[in-house]
Design an enzyme around this catalytic site. Sequence first.
Site, mmCIF file in Angstrom:
data_model
loop_
_atom_site.group_PDB
_atom_site.id
_atom_site.type_symbol
_atom_site.label_atom_id
_atom_site.label_comp_id
_atom_site.label_asym_id
_atom_site.label_seq_id
_atom_site.Cartn_x
_atom_site.Cartn_y
_atom_site.Cartn_z
ATOM 1 N N SER A 96 -1.113 -0.242 -11.707
ATOM 2 C CA SER A 96 -0.564 0.002 -13.042
ATOM 3 C C SER A 96 0.906 0.389 -12.911
ATOM 4 C CB SER A 96 -1.508 1.066 -13.839
ATOM 5 O OG SER A 96 -1.405 2.245 -13.157
ATOM 6 N N SER B 189 -3.028 2.325 -7.636
ATOM 7 C CA SER B 189 -1.812 1.955 -8.599
ATOM 8 C C SER B 189 -0.360 2.616 -7.759
ATOM 9 C CB SER B 189 -1.986 2.593 -9.943
ATOM 10 O OG SER B 189 -3.049 1.749 -10.609
ATOM 11 N N LYS C 233 7.042 7.396 -13.855
ATOM 12 C CA LYS C 233 6.379 6.429 -14.519
ATOM 13 C C LYS C 233 6.035 6.751 -15.768
ATOM 14 C CE LYS C 233 1.559 4.283 -13.814
ATOM 15 N NZ LYS C 233 0.321 4.356 -12.766
#
Length: 570
Positions: free
Chosen positions: A191, A215, A109
């Site tokens: 997210s 998330s 990420k």
Amino acid sequence: MRYSLSLYTVSLLPGVLAGWTNPFPVQKCNGMIIEDVDIDTVQSYFHRDLLTAHQLTQCYIDRINLLNPFFHTVIQVNPDALGIAKALDMERGLTGPRGPLHGIPILTKDNIATADKVPTTAGSLALLNSTVARDSHVAALLRLNGAILLGHANMAEFADYIAYDNYSEGYSDRGGQTRNCFNATQQTSGSSSGSAQSVVCNLCMAAIGTETDGSILLPAMHAGIVGIKPTVGRVSRAGVVPGSLSQDTVGPHARTFRDAAYILDAISGVDMRDNATFTAVTSGAATHANFSESVANTTALKGAKFGIPWDVLWSSTAGAVTHRAALLDVFSRMEAVGAIIYNNTNIPQIRDLQNPYGWGDALDTPMELWARTYLHVDLYNGIDGYLRDLQSSPIRSFEELLAWEDTNNASTGALGGGDIWVSGADNFERANATHGVTDEAYYLAKLWRHELSKTGIDTALTHITADGTVVQLDGLLVPMTGAGPYDSPSSGIPAAAHYPAVTLPVGQDPWQLPFGLGIWGTAFSEAKLIRYGSAIDDLVRWRGKPQYYSYNTTKIPFDVRWPGFFDTPA
């Protein structure tokens, strides 16, 4: 049977919509099937000289180049990835593999710092010209274990914490709108959207996400893959752009529990730069465990004891009600192989912790009001500290970051018109107003939310039957289901408790989006959750194949389909 509703099986729509042809079939790589394969299969290819890490990395890069213009799941590919892969191939030939992750391409990420040619920006153009002083602890451990850091996955900008009132999930200024590979008009959830969607789109072998509240779990749910949210302190957050150091954690997105366990094996452990990682030591838990050894099959369910926290989580939240029959059918199948399931193992004070209709920490619930009291302080202090630790950056404080956002992301009055924020970076404004002050109200709010959530899960796990028998449960079963533009409520309570949770896919809704089943446990019970999660996964064996429906849509935000499930599918 310990629950009163009758069970029946829902016939879900097939994965392919009528008349639709998959526009992005996965091509073979050097003649080998790589679609939906697991790490063990790829390692067998490597061992038999049927495929090299260099070839596999090139195939993933080619596929990213093909899909990314439509799905925006990857922010940037590591320009050194092919060179790293070639070096790892040579090393394998000389000394053998370092372990199961040797030569495996993994996306991280965009809030997980990598000290390479890929800037870490949390999806924001504000950090595009910043450089980090070092790899995050997670990135360093992945490299040590022979993984190829393929690049950064797209994410919701600053992990959803820049804006509170108006935003489109999975959108970042730098990466654009992450799309769902099953249906691009629909939610990606949470997210870590790019991490989860990259796995199911076959753009990488696995990915790393982060979670403050949902998330890891929610994007895995809507990607139809496995997600593991570790206990806070199991994995170091050093070098990760913070949402809240009180409850941030880092974990894997993968196709299987074994793949996810391999990654958790690699990234777990004590780190001098993250004090939370010492909580395993002080609590008496193992600081590191061979999680891959916990992976089990259906036989592990015999005699296993699970609870259903029925009140609110199952009885009234929107997604749970919609998919209840299909999920209860999974319970019936579990009981058929020997699992013992108890109903009404409820979370005390659940209505203080969860809005009865879903939507997580919904506006003006006690949980949400207390959460805002300390999460805004955490956001200010966490990001301010991260910025000050950068090796170089034009932005060095939270105030400077907010000023940049206000200058460069002016209100457009409509979602998607240059920036997603209708009224500016409203949540950043709230965080800035706290000036990071940790006063009595801050500590009281944090303690209230944490203790009520932690005690709630632990109480539910110690079930007392009608005859007074005390039963220690192996896990709590929770729905992992979306509800229109909203998401499953099944993340906020373990997030606040700092407890682990896993999710596995079990079905698909009429909009083609997967939904799943989650398991909650107590602190540092990841091995147990992996054991029973993988056993249920082996029993259910559901995997959907994305068909990339509406792949060329430009809708921002996603289709709003609430109440959705009672309307005609797109």
